[in-house]
Design a protein around this motif. Structure first.
Motif, PDB file in Angstrom:
ATOM      1  N   THR A 164       0.836  -1.211  -0.066  1.00 14.21           N
ATOM      2  CA  THR A 164       0.125   0.011  -0.018  1.00 14.21           C
ATOM      3  C   THR A 164       0.957   1.218   0.073  1.00 14.21           C
ATOM      4  O   THR A 164       0.642   2.217  -0.756  1.00 14.21           O
ATOM      5  N   GLU A 165       1.721   1.353   0.933  1.00  9.80           N
ATOM      6  CA  GLU A 165       2.557   2.546   1.102  1.00  9.80           C
ATOM      7  C   GLU A 165       3.499   2.695  -0.220  1.00  9.80           C
ATOM      8  O   GLU A 165       3.588   4.065  -0.629  1.00  9.80           O
ATOM      9  N   GLU A 166       3.735   1.708  -0.917  1.00  5.46           N
ATOM     10  CA  GLU A 166       4.550   2.068  -2.063  1.00  5.46           C
ATOM     11  C   GLU A 166       3.487   2.356  -3.323  1.00  5.46           C
ATOM     12  O   GLU A 166       4.258   3.563  -4.034  1.00  5.46           O
ATOM     13  N   VAL A 194       0.958   4.190  -2.778  1.00  2.59           N
ATOM     14  CA  VAL A 194       0.934   5.803  -2.334  1.00  2.59           C
ATOM     15  C   VAL A 194       2.029   6.689  -3.053  1.00  2.59           C
ATOM     16  O   VAL A 194       1.841   7.586  -3.241  1.00  2.59           O
ATOM     17  N   ARG A 195       3.193   6.227  -2.599  1.00  5.13           N
ATOM     18  CA  ARG A 195       4.270   6.816  -2.972  1.00  5.13           C
ATOM     19  C   ARG A 195       4.514   6.962  -4.681  1.00  5.13           C
ATOM     20  O   ARG A 195       5.228   7.791  -5.027  1.00  5.13           O
TER      21      ARG A 195
END
Lengths: 355, 301, 237
Positions: C72-74, C76-77
């Motif tokens: 998820t956080e990737e 988002v990035r």
């Protein structure tokens, strides 16, 4: 891959032994009961050997107590050494100070420990998971100091502890004291395991396990969660306490420092290694505790030599590593792992189409 | 009266150590919901590392930052390698792993350095000053270093982006991921910081008690008590709780001694300090599990 | 122009339960697309699937790059701002801290500051409440904060999950007006999940209708809006 298998994942059929006790269980019990005759008289098993066997049995009962609470009722305890100590001291004090016969101390230890366990179970009701582990951890750490309390010294004898003596066999039976203790331990163990089996197969057992698996759902189905949790705490303490009492009689000595935090951990390790929700697991666990206690040093030295380590590894390092690896590979313990395996084998056999 | 002030002074000094341990516990609890039962043994291991580096001729004030760094790395490694793969496992498995870690750190220290007590000189100058009748230089040192540590941590969490990201990850991991925060690494960092704080606590307390593998066992219990009293979900509360427990433990023992001196009745004294800690733990857990400053989590069906 | 977001044969699972049964759609650069459907149709699940918040099978491409299975956080990035169901506010942090967390991944601090000014221009109330604890904001203000947090990422694509939920009509209108501005001025493409079909169809260029995890209709928003079946089921007339 990390394992998230829990006790509740073991299919219910695999959790129960056969409805009719299998023939080999009876045969095994008979052999065990005749062991003093078969092993002792023939000199195959020394008195020391019987002592070891007795201790294995004692620890099995202690581990069984923890398993009832944690494996079958979901309440984590890091402090069962406390109940072991209470049982041990009850027996020792009654024998030493009040001159009771050793066999009479067992029921008393049972009752005392049930009460203590029940009382501890009351505040424990509001605690779960880590919090309960924390509370029982505190209990375990505080036990030796508690036993050294000045105002208890008149019966605990303080730091010096209490010395008692192994009884001689009754009715002039041609057994050594160690053999008689072995038979006593075996007798008590059989009764207690039998009671545990029936308890778990009953409605109470199902309520216990329902609470373990989902206490909120259980309570909405009408299970009196508070009642069961405290009673099970009491029963669990009773079992470990009786084990403690037996241990005191067999070992002939109690002192506050015999019941340090390490004891609680050993019982937990035994339960986890044997199988946290398995009656046979308790026996494996008990054997593990006793064997490790006896042979840990030797085992570790062999291991250190084998791996050519520059330092002298200690047994607890192996414990710790074993615990962690076990949680990855076999979180339901040896017995649990075997049960799952056996169940899978039976299932795959059943799926083979008939020729 | 003089004795009471002494007791309060040494209570504050002990409390400083408990505050550090409590803070380390809270840091891991807030981010992972786990209680690190191995915290005490990890701190003890770090204390031995500090001792060892000093034996190699390094000054305490150089050795300590080095050991803090090494302990940080150890903490990160433990989280990443041992705990991360099991983050979905049932609570019992996690607790067992913590006990396993406890056993490993405890016995490794004994295996590497032996079980005999080691002499650990205080790094603080042995000077006398006004008031040194009440409190010794090492005790003041413990309090001062703790305060400095706490201020640094406060600044880190309040003022730096990384600190903010860690707070966010602990409070709301899902939203933190949606902000691009690598939550998994934030957890590892939390562990690293907890291990670092533990290293400071262990290294500070070793000169005061005896450096041996059992050193931190009771301190851990006091740290728990402090964290619970203050609120196991509140870092500030945990620190306050640590100091409170430190002072309380001494004052209660002092009161018990007074009682015995004046009336001859002994209820409680120095030998019961652990029992007092136990009673505090059970009482707080039963009556107000969120502690003085923590918040209550509501369990949803 | 290549589609910014391409989803093909997307299946999603909550544990053992399958919630999406092969959803396919695409979103053009600069456009606003809406996913409509009743409760349980799978709209929120689709947004979650795009961000790897649930277990998925199938293809998801962001600007040609496959992102299915990426953390998820990737995702988002890589420029996806997700405004989640329930706002996802960091309730114990202040408004300012909420915005600062969202800017955590921005390496260009000057650009992040410019975006902050932009956010305050769209939502002056947030500037007024800048030091207030975010949990004490009203529902509408928290929604504005959630959109702002997504904007602070400097995203190419914004996923909005029911921004109108639980809000008074006037607030909703204002938020939708601002969303149109964001799309036009900041050039952020949007994928909008809404139960309020009328509002959504007014804002969007394209629409897809989901029913029990499948796409049952797609087309230009205007066409979907005038469709008889849609009018009866979702627009109420």
């Amino acid at each position: 891959m990390a394992s998230t298998t829990t006790a509740s994942d073991i299919p219910i059929e695999a959790q129960r032994t056969a409805a009719r006790r299998p023939w080999w269980l009876w045969a095994g019990l008979v052999v065990l009961a005749l062991l003093p005759l078969l092993g002792g008289k023939t000199g195959l098993i020394s008195n020391y050997g019987f002592l070891q066997l007795s201790l294995i049995i004692v620890y099995s009962i202690a581990v069984l107590g923890l398993i009832l609470l944690t494996g079958f009722n979901g309440q984590i305890s890091l402090g069962h050494g406390a109940f072991f100590a209470v049982g041990a001291y009850t027996a020792a004090v009654l024998i030493d100070q009040v001159n009771w016969p050793y066999w009479a101390t067992l029921p008393v230890a049972a009752i005392v420990c049930f009460v203590v366990g029940y009382l501890f179970g009351l505040p424990a009701l509001r605690l779960e998971g880590h919090y309960l582990a924390l509370a029982t951890f505190a209990l375990a750490v505080a036990v030796p100091q508690f036993l050294k309390y000045r105002h208890f010294e008149w019966f605990t004898n303080g730091v010096q502890g209490i010395n008692i003596f192994k009884p001689d066999p009754p009715f002039g039976l041609p057994l050594s004291a160690d053999q008689w203790m072995y038979l006593l331990a075996l007798f008590v163990a059989v009764i207690m395991f039998w009671i545990a089996r029936n308890l778990l197969d009953s409605r109470t057992g199902r309520a216990m396990m329902a609470i373990r698996d989902h206490s909120m759902a259980a309570s909405t189905m009408g299970v009196n969660v508070a009642h069961y949790k405290t009673v099970v705490f009491g029963i669990s303490a009773l079992y470990t306490g009786v084990a403690g009492a037996l241990h005191a009689i067999i070992f002939e000595f109690v002192s506050p420092d015999s019941f340090r935090f390490e004891l609680s951990i050993a019982i937990l390790v035994g339960a986890v290694v044997g199988g946290i929700a398995s009656l046979p697991g308790a026996i494996i666990g008990g054997a593990f505790v006793q064997v490790i206690e006896k042979y840990a040093d030797a085992l570790t030295k062999k291991l250190t030599a084998a791996v050519h380590l520059p330092i002298d590894l200690e047994p607890w390092t192996i414990y710790g590593l074993a615990l962690i690896i076990l949680m990855y590979v076999m979180p339901t313990g040896i017995a649990g792992g075997l049960a799952l395996l056996w169940h899978r084998v039976r299932r795959s056999r059943a799926q083979v189409p008939p020729k | 009266m003089e004795q009471l002030i002494q007791q309060v002074g040494s209570g504050l000094a002990n409390g400083a150590i408990y505050a550090c341990v409590a803070l380390a516990l809270v840091m891991i609890f807030v981010s992972t919901d786990h209680i690190n039962f191995a915290q005490g043994e990890m701190a003890m291991f770090s204390a031995y590392l500090t001792w060892q580096v000093i034996q190699w001729g390094v000054n305490f004030w150089l050795a300590l930052p080095l050991v803090v760094l090494v302990s940080f790395v150890i903490g990160v490694a433990v989280e990443r390698i041992i705990l991360r793969p099991l983050h979905n496992a049932p609570v019992l498995s996690i607790v067992v792993i913590f006990i396993g870690l406890l056993a490993i750190f405890h016995s490794l220290a004994g295996a590497i350095w032996g079980h005999t007590i080691k002499v650990f000189d205080s790094p603080f100058p042995h000077i006398t000053f006004a008031g040194s009748g009440y409190i010794g230089p090492h005790q003041i040192g413990m309090i001062l270093v703790t305060i400095v540590l706490l201020l640094l941590l406060f600044a880190f969490f309040r003022l730096t982006p990384l600190g903010l990201a860690m707070r966010a990850a602990a409070q709301n991991p899902v939203s933190a991921r949606l902000a691009g925060v690598r939550v998994d690494w934030m957890l590892a960092l939390g562990w690293g910081l907890a291990a670092a704080i533990g290293a400071v606590a262990g290294s500070l307390v070793a000169p005061a008690v005896y450096l041996e593998p059992n050193m931190m066992a009771s301190i851990l219990l006091y740290g728990f008590a402090g964290a619970l009293v203050g609120g196991i979900s509140s870092p500030g509360g945990a620190v306050a709780g640590g100091f409170i427990v430190g002072v309380l433990e001494n004052v209660i023992a002092y009161a018990g001694n007074l009682l015995e001196k004046s009336t001859g009745i002994y209820i409680i004294g120095n030998g019961e300090k652990l029992t007092v800690a136990l009673i505090i733990v059970i009482t707080v857990l039963t009556l107000k599990p969120s502690g003085l400053f923590g918040h209550v989590t509501v369990k949803r069906v | 122009m290549a589609a910014l977001l391409e989803v093909e044969g997307l299946k999603a699972y909550y544990g053992q339960t399958q919630a999406l049964h092969g959803v396919s759609f695409s979103l053009e650069q600069g456009g606003i697309t809406t996913l409509l459907g009743a409760n349980g149709a799978g709209k929120t699940t689709t947004l979650r699937a795009i961000c790897s918040m649930v277990r998925t099978q199938g293809t998801i491409k962001l600007d040609g790059e496959a992102i299915a299975g990426v953390a998820t956080e990737e995702i988002v990035r890589r420029g996806v701002g997700h405004v989640p169901e329930g706002r996802g506010t960091f309730t114990n942090l202040s408004v300012e801290e909420n915005l600062r967390v969202a800017a955590y991944t921005r390496s260009d601090k000057a650009a992040a500051d410019r975006d902050r000014d932009m956010v305050f221009e769209y939502f002056p109330i947030l500037k007024a409440r800048i030091n207030q604890q975010a949990g004490t904001l009203s529902g509408g203000e928290q929604q504005m904060l959630a959109i702002s947090r997504a904007l602070m990422l400097g995203p190419r694509l914004m996923l909005l999950d029911e921004p109108s939920f639980g809000l008074a009509p006037l607030i909703v209108q204002e938020i939708f007006r601002i969303m149109r501005r964001i799309n036009a001025e900041a050039k952020v493409s949007m994928l909008l999940v809404e139960q309020n079909a009328a509002l959504a169809l007014d804002l969007a260029d394209h629409a897809y209708v989901l029913e029990t995890g499948r796409v049952v209709m797609s087309g230009k928003a205007a066409d979907v809006k005038s469709d008889e079946a849609i009018r009866k089921s979702y627009l109420g007339y």
